[in-house]
Design an enzyme around this catalytic site. Structure first.
Site, mmCIF file in Angstrom:
data_model
loop_
_atom_site.group_PDB
_atom_site.id
_atom_site.type_symbol
_atom_site.label_atom_id
_atom_site.label_comp_id
_atom_site.label_asym_id
_atom_site.label_seq_id
_atom_site.Cartn_x
_atom_site.Cartn_y
_atom_site.Cartn_z
ATOM 1 N N ASP A 12 0.735 -0.938 -0.044
ATOM 2 C CA ASP A 12 -0.173 -0.086 -0.011
ATOM 3 C C ASP A 12 0.836 1.181 0.080
ATOM 4 O O ASP A 12 2.263 1.106 0.265
ATOM 5 C CB ASP A 12 -1.065 -0.055 1.202
ATOM 6 C CG ASP A 12 -2.319 0.630 1.109
ATOM 7 O OD1 ASP A 12 -2.351 1.209 0.114
ATOM 8 O OD2 ASP A 12 -3.210 0.499 1.921
ATOM 9 N N ALA A 13 0.318 2.380 -0.261
ATOM 10 C CA ALA A 13 1.258 3.539 -0.432
ATOM 11 C C ALA A 13 2.050 3.893 0.865
ATOM 12 O O ALA A 13 1.456 4.079 1.966
ATOM 13 C CB ALA A 13 0.303 4.891 -0.694
#
Length: 483
Positions: A256-257
């Protein structure tokens, strides 16, 4: 002294960057030529189909096999339709309908559209089991609260997407559905045993692995029994021992970011987060949405530095870059897309609507939409019944700042339809409903996750299982307020 070119290229091969605006800047293309794995597209990159197709073509002048990824979940999280809302219902609606063939068809339609635009990886589906009604970030992005139902629909979604040549990325491992915090803002904790995870959260991941999913995204959540004090994104026990050894996943692990606070704060910045994720077993590092050339170079330099000081083993980074390259090579159009059924998403959204109570006498009502903030994952996408209304007035208010008596005077003899998203969580929301319903015919339309809360005294409670353009039209049709 500059970075070793070979090591810089190796590091770039593990990074998924992003860029601002509708036209790829020169640096975004140049970095692809230098070995960058690819870019993620966000709503700011999307104006219309012709522009988007031109953008993906421009990116491929830098690297023919560049990964072009996007968060296109349908429903409440859409990038292609961020200006209007998605023409497809989201996962909660599809789970409520419980027709796996329909789920596959909807995701195939989404995949066909992405493939035609030159997008190769969809950071979807969300396969989290939403067992926490108050979950602020998953909710309607989930197929439901039952692990087996979510597993069936997750596998169908992956099959539909990947039949078009677009790689699916199931998220968020090992399961974000039981959290009551948003990992964009903090590090949520899921304090359960691995046995509970295996029974409650992991069946959908097992199902998508069996379905051949090409990528799985990590969760920035803390599971103390497995991850200690850090997030799953930094945990070899989660990414190697559990995901690869126990569940047999051989595809690409995407983070995820890393700009999200659930990762960046835990590591002390995006660069150190990238190093820790690689060391834990991640392959493709999603930097985030706010990216420029300087940030990409800084993250690459941190990885190269870690190779030099022993924090990273070169063989691990080569393995990660190889898996990212394999994802790029395995994605792409498989032939002319099968045309989507016209109105597929709108018909599906209509099937998902549930009505508790009586809608009789709902003629030319006053429609009141209650303001609800959007999550970072959703972005500011229009929602509600407004675009679909025929013969009804709409006003938009903030629940905690609105006087019920004033709304009743505005409505006059007309019934009131209150439209909300997670209405019971809005400050002043339940009190406003109660005050209106005590002296006026009121129908509530809930467009968020349908938890256990039900208002007292209302004529009807309508659940859409999402707030997409399709969900809004479906609700207006059920209420008799749309053509």
């Amino acid at each position: 002294m500059g970075l070793d070119p070979g090591l810089r290229r190796l590091a770039l091969g593990t990074l998924l960057a992003a860029y601002p605006g509708p036209v790829p800047p020169e640096w975004a293309v140049r970095l692809l030529a230098d070995g960058l794995a690819g870019h993620t597209l966000f709503g700011t990159n999307v104006h219309d189909p012709a522009q988007l197709a031109a953008s993906t073509a421009a990116l491929r002048t830098g690297r023919a096999d560049a990964i072009v990824a996007i968060d296109e979940e349908g429903g409440d999280v859409t990038r292609l339709a961020h200006a209007t809302g998605s023409p497809y219902p989201g996962n909660a609606a599809l789970g409520a309908i419980d027709d796996p063939a329909l789920t596959r068809e909807v995701y195939a339609a989404i995949g066909g559209e992405l493939a035609a635009l030159g997008i190769t990886v969809d950071l979807a589906p969300t396969v989290d089991v939403n067992t926490a009604d108050e979950n602020p970030v998953i909710g309607t992005r989930s197929f439901g609260a039952d692990p087996l139902r979510v597993a069936v629909h997750s596998a169908a979604a992956v099959a539909g997407l990947q039949a078009t040549g677009v790689a699916a990325c199931a998220k968020h491992f090992p399961g974000h559905g039981a959290t009551v915090a948003d990992s964009h803002h903090e590090l949520p904790t899921v304090d359960v045993s691995p046995a509970v995870l295996r029974e409650r959260d992991l069946p959908p991941f097992a199902a998508v692995i069996d379905a051949g999913v090409r990528a799985i995204m990590t969760a920035h959540i803390r599971v103390p029994a497995l991850t200690g004090d850090g997030p799953a994104t930094f945990s070899r026990a989660v990414l190697v021992d559990l995901l690869r050894a126990e569940y047999g996943f051989t595809g690409t692990v995407i983070t995820d970011a890393l700009e999200m606070k659930g990762a960046a704060l835990a590591a002390g910045g995006v660069g150190p987060a990238a190093v820790r994720a690689l060391a834990a077993g991640a392959d493709l590092l999603c930097i985030g949405a706010q990216v420029d050339a300087e940030l990409v170079e800084r993250v690459a330099a941190e990885i190269v530095g870690a190779l030099g000081d022993g924090r990273l083993d070169r063989a691990r980074v080569e393995e990660a870059a190889g898996r990212a390259a394999a994802l790029a090579a395995s994605s792409g159009p498989v032939g002319p897309p099968t045309p989507a059924v016209d109105g597929l998403g709108y018909a599906a959204a209509r099937r998902a609507v549930r009505v508790e109570g009586d809608l009789a006498g709902l003629v030319a009502p006053l429609v009141v939409q209650l303001h609800a903030a959007s999550t970072i994952a959703q972005g500011r996408v229009p929602w509600g019944l407004g675009p679909h209304l025929v013969g009804a007035e709409e006003v938009r208010v903030v629940a905690g700042e609105t006087d019920a008596a004033q709304l009743r005077r505005l409505a006059g003899v007309r019934p009131i339809v209150l439209v909300g998203r997670h209405l019971h969580r809005l400050p002043g929301g339940p009190a406003l409903v109660d005050a209106l319903a005590a002296a006026h015919p009121v129908t509530v339309v809930e467009m968020g996750w349908p938890g256990s809360w039900r208002p007292t005294g209302v004529r009807a409670f309508v659940t859409t299982y999402g707030a997409s353009h399709a969900n809004g039209r479906a609700a207006a049709q059920v209420l008799g307020l749309a053509d």
